[in-house]
Design a protein around this motif. Structure first.
Motif, short mmCIF file in Angstrom:
data_model
loop_
_atom_site.label_atom_id
_atom_site.label_comp_id
_atom_site.label_asym_id
_atom_site.label_seq_id
_atom_site.Cartn_x
_atom_site.Cartn_y
_atom_site.Cartn_z
N LYS A 197 0.83 -1.21 0.00
CA LYS A 197 0.00 0.00 0.00
C LYS A 197 0.87 1.25 0.00
O LYS A 197 1.91 1.31 0.65
CB LYS A 197 -0.92 0.00 1.22
CG LYS A 197 -1.93 -1.14 1.24
CD LYS A 197 -2.78 -1.09 2.48
CE LYS A 197 -3.87 -2.16 2.47
NZ LYS A 197 -3.34 -3.51 2.39
N GLU A 201 -2.93 5.30 0.31
CA GLU A 201 -3.89 4.22 0.52
C GLU A 201 -4.03 3.90 2.00
O GLU A 201 -5.14 3.68 2.49
CB GLU A 201 -3.48 2.98 -0.26
CG GLU A 201 -4.49 1.86 -0.12
CD GLU A 201 -4.22 0.66 -1.01
OE1 GLU A 201 -5.01 -0.31 -0.95
OE2 GLU A 201 -3.22 0.69 -1.75
N ARG A 205 -7.65 4.24 3.80
CA ARG A 205 -8.28 3.05 4.38
C ARG A 205 -8.53 3.24 5.87
O ARG A 205 -9.53 2.77 6.41
CB ARG A 205 -7.44 1.81 4.10
CG ARG A 205 -7.45 1.39 2.62
CD ARG A 205 -6.95 -0.01 2.41
NE ARG A 205 -6.93 -0.38 1.00
CZ ARG A 205 -8.00 -0.79 0.30
NH1 ARG A 205 -9.17 -0.87 0.90
NH2 ARG A 205 -7.89 -1.11 -0.97
#
Length: 221
Positions: A197, A201, A205
């Motif tokens: 990631k 990201e 998230r």
């Protein structure tokens, strides 16, 4: 938002020559520049003949550095236009003692000058600026001109992996890939092949925001 120029930037760029390349500004007109080929010799650049993968818009380099650490038999070329940012990526890779990644400060539109056809296994486009509005379409990393360039770079059956938090940009990109002849799969709600990631990201998230992703394959007739 304007990025403040790093202290001693020129000195730092000069000291990073072992893993950082700055594109020359000898020809600024894109159409003229891409006709004057200065192809990378990847075997010479990396000191081996391992396959090469490409990230365009690498930011601070967290994704590509981790990819390089986990895939030491693959070489990685990471492209970022902004010197202030790419120097951080270069420094971070050095701190991690990663040697199979090279950084290239260059605009995406100039890449056909430097990258040979069929020399790249996979391409990564992670959280590129969406540049909303028709007026700015030519600045998107998934505009038709660039997608056709990427197709030239890729080996047969090579893939492009894209992630974004912008739904409109994702839908635009998906349609452009299809129109440019790629085989496209929406991977947003499936187990993604790329588990590493980016900094963005991870943040998105944690906030519970959706991430849109796709895989576009260069097909052969």
């Amino acid at each position: 938002m304007r990025i403040r120029r790093k202290k001693h930037l020129e000195e730092r760029l000069n000291n990073a020559k072992d893993n950082l390349i700055i594109a020359p500004l000898d020809i600024q007109n894109v159409k003229q520049a891409i006709l004057d080929k200065k192809y990378f010799d990847f075997n010479k650049l990396f000191g081996n003949n391992n396959k090469v993968e490409l990230e365009i818009g690498c930011g601070k380099g967290g994704f590509i550095t981790e990819m390089a650490k986990q895939n030491q038999n693959t070489n990685f070329l990471a492209v970022e236009l902004i010197s202030n940012i790419i120097i951080m990526a270069s420094d971070n890779a050095k701190k991690e003692s990663v040697t199979n990644v090279k950084f290239f400060s260059c605009g995406a539109e100039y890449l056909p000058r430097y990258i040979k056809p069929k020399s790249i296994e996979n391409i990564y486009l992670n959280f590129s600026p969406p540049f909303s509005g028709k007026r700015y379409e030519n600045r998107r990393l998934t505009n038709p001109v660039l997608l056709n360039n990427y197709k030239e770079f890729l080996v047969d059956n090579g893939c492009i992996y894209q992630k974004t938090d912008d739904k409109e940009f994702f839908e635009y990109s998906y349609n452009q890939f299809k129109q440019c002849g790629y085989e496209v799969m929406d991977t947003s709600n499936t187990e993604n092949e790329i588990q590493i990631k980016t900094e963005y990201e991870k943040k998105f998230r944690e906030l519970g925001l959706p991430i849109y992703s796709l895989k576009a394959k260069k097909t052969t007739l």
